[in-house]
Write an enzyme that holds these catalytic residues in place. Sequence first.
Site, PDB file in Angstrom:
ATOM      1  N   ARG A   1       0.885  -1.174   0.000  1.00  0.00           N
ATOM      2  CA  ARG A   1       0.000   0.000   0.000  1.00  0.00           C
ATOM      3  C   ARG A   1       0.919   1.219   0.000  1.00  0.00           C
ATOM      4  O   ARG A   1       1.566   1.518   1.017  1.00  0.00           O
ATOM      5  CB  ARG A   1      -0.899  -0.035   1.246  1.00  0.00           C
ATOM      6  CG  ARG A   1      -1.880   1.140   1.387  1.00  0.00           C
ATOM      7  CD  ARG A   1      -2.686   0.956   2.671  1.00  0.00           C
ATOM      8  NE  ARG A   1      -3.548   2.076   2.992  1.00  0.00           N
ATOM      9  CZ  ARG A   1      -4.832   2.162   2.665  1.00  0.00           C
ATOM     10  NH1 ARG A   1      -5.407   1.176   1.985  1.00  0.00           N
ATOM     11  NH2 ARG A   1      -5.556   3.206   3.015  1.00  0.00           N
TER      12      ARG A   1
ATOM     13  N   HIS B   1      -7.113   1.447  -6.726  1.00  0.00           N
ATOM     14  CA  HIS B   1      -7.423   0.712  -5.487  1.00  0.00           C
ATOM     15  C   HIS B   1      -8.113  -0.601  -5.881  1.00  0.00           C
ATOM     16  O   HIS B   1      -9.278  -0.831  -5.563  1.00  0.00           O
ATOM     17  CB  HIS B   1      -8.326   1.563  -4.602  1.00  0.00           C
ATOM     18  CG  HIS B   1      -8.303   1.182  -3.159  1.00  0.00           C
ATOM     19  ND1 HIS B   1      -7.674   0.056  -2.678  1.00  0.00           N
ATOM     20  CD2 HIS B   1      -8.861   1.803  -2.061  1.00  0.00           C
ATOM     21  CE1 HIS B   1      -7.835  -0.017  -1.372  1.00  0.00           C
ATOM     22  NE2 HIS B   1      -8.539   1.028  -0.971  1.00  0.00           N
TER      23      HIS B   1
ATOM     24  N   GLN C   1      -9.952  -3.039  -3.310  1.00  0.00           N
ATOM     25  CA  GLN C   1     -11.233  -2.488  -2.859  1.00  0.00           C
ATOM     26  C   GLN C   1     -12.318  -2.769  -3.881  1.00  0.00           C
ATOM     27  O   GLN C   1     -13.458  -3.087  -3.528  1.00  0.00           O
ATOM     28  CB  GLN C   1     -11.107  -0.986  -2.629  1.00  0.00           C
ATOM     29  CG  GLN C   1     -12.398  -0.331  -2.150  1.00  0.00           C
ATOM     30  CD  GLN C   1     -12.797  -0.780  -0.766  1.00  0.00           C
ATOM     31  OE1 GLN C   1     -12.032  -0.625   0.177  1.00  0.00           O
ATOM     32  NE2 GLN C   1     -13.999  -1.340  -0.628  1.00  0.00           N
TER      33      GLN C   1
ATOM     34  N   ASP D   1     -16.791   8.554  -1.948  1.00  0.00           N
ATOM     35  CA  ASP D   1     -15.545   8.390  -1.206  1.00  0.00           C
ATOM     36  C   ASP D   1     -15.235   9.744  -0.569  1.00  0.00           C
ATOM     37  O   ASP D   1     -15.835  10.762  -0.920  1.00  0.00           O
ATOM     38  CB  ASP D   1     -14.425   7.947  -2.160  1.00  0.00           C
ATOM     39  CG  ASP D   1     -13.163   7.507  -1.435  1.00  0.00           C
ATOM     40  OD1 ASP D   1     -13.205   7.336  -0.206  1.00  0.00           O
ATOM     41  OD2 ASP D   1     -12.122   7.338  -2.099  1.00  0.00           O
TER      42      ASP D   1
ATOM     43  N   CYS E   1     -15.958   3.211   0.600  1.00  0.00           N
ATOM     44  CA  CYS E   1     -14.848   2.338   0.998  1.00  0.00           C
ATOM     45  C   CYS E   1     -14.331   2.632   2.399  1.00  0.00           C
ATOM     46  O   CYS E   1     -13.545   1.847   2.934  1.00  0.00           O
ATOM     47  CB  CYS E   1     -13.730   2.399  -0.038  1.00  0.00           C
ATOM     48  SG  CYS E   1     -12.902   4.004  -0.174  1.00  0.00           S
TER      49      CYS E   1
ATOM     50  N   ARG F   1     -13.456  -7.210   1.887  1.00  0.00           N
ATOM     51  CA  ARG F   1     -12.046  -7.038   1.550  1.00  0.00           C
ATOM     52  C   ARG F   1     -11.289  -8.344   1.825  1.00  0.00           C
ATOM     53  O   ARG F   1     -10.442  -8.755   1.030  1.00  0.00           O
ATOM     54  CB  ARG F   1     -11.439  -5.886   2.371  1.00  0.00           C
ATOM     55  CG  ARG F   1     -11.874  -4.492   1.966  1.00  0.00           C
ATOM     56  CD  ARG F   1     -11.313  -4.067   0.619  1.00  0.00           C
ATOM     57  NE  ARG F   1      -9.862  -4.051   0.609  1.00  0.00           N
ATOM     58  CZ  ARG F   1      -9.104  -3.040   1.039  1.00  0.00           C
ATOM     59  NH1 ARG F   1      -9.681  -1.935   1.516  1.00  0.00           N
ATOM     60  NH2 ARG F   1      -7.792  -3.101   0.985  1.00  0.00           N
TER      61      ARG F   1
END
Length: 311
Positions: A105, A132, A135, A228, A268, A296
Amino acid sequence: MTSTGTRSFLADDDLTPAEQAAVLDLAAELKQAPYAAKPLAGPLSVATIYDKPTLRTQVSFAAGIAELGGHAMLVDGTLAGIGKRESVADVARVLGRQAAAIVWRTYGQDAIEEMAAYSGVPVVNALTDEYHPCQLLADLLTVKEHKGALAGLTVAFVGDGACNMGNSWLLAGATAGMHVRVSAPDGQEPEQPMVDRANAIGRASGGSALLERDPVKAVDGADVVVTDTWVSMGKESEADQRLLKFADYTVTAALMAHAAPDAIVMHCLPAYRGKEIDAEVLDGPQSVVWDEAENRRHAQKAIITWLLEQT
């Protein structure tokens, strides 16, 4: 695909439509039978590196790797000095001899691509500034659970479209045969090449992508509404300016009234109630954010298992 021939998952369209469907089917299977697959039995280690703040990513990978029979080897990126103390390529060569896979990440997409090119083991993008993808696998699994199928559904992404989630929804949604609408203020849309890339995928999958400035038009009849945070990591200094710019893009009950009656709402997380989404929506009956957060783990177990099967 890395230069060594090892498959990695660095961007959403690294998977073909058929491959994405296979990974999602495997995720659903592993959710029902969490210990059915043990590709990391031994235990084998998976190097996990978190350069950005994390909650769901770290806990879901740690739990998922354990369920796959493996060990989540936490690498402190600050101590390692990846790209500073040692080159990404050299770190990749070291980690590839210690771990069965690498989860990272981080910030730049170029860095994770370099890691994949030199590691010799699968590399999984746990978030970069550009994408991402893990996700999105979780999001698609969640939509499939609630809607039964993905192809032909309409998704409205409302808010900051010029972010990794906006990009990933375009690519992953198009790969799944969905119709993705991104609604953002002027200057906050995904770049046109990303929209074009999604539409190129959609020509084969039956999906599509478009930009729609008006959030009401974007949400009209949508099966899925996504938002988001307006202040992504690294944008904190722009917070006040962004709150003004995005004020008309809050996902409210009034906005949701324009979506399909059975539309679901996704985020998310972390979410900032009263900013990008109202509390009554995030905590209301159309919200599936907690299913999304749980998924996830299942989606990431599936992509790790699938990648290891390709080697």
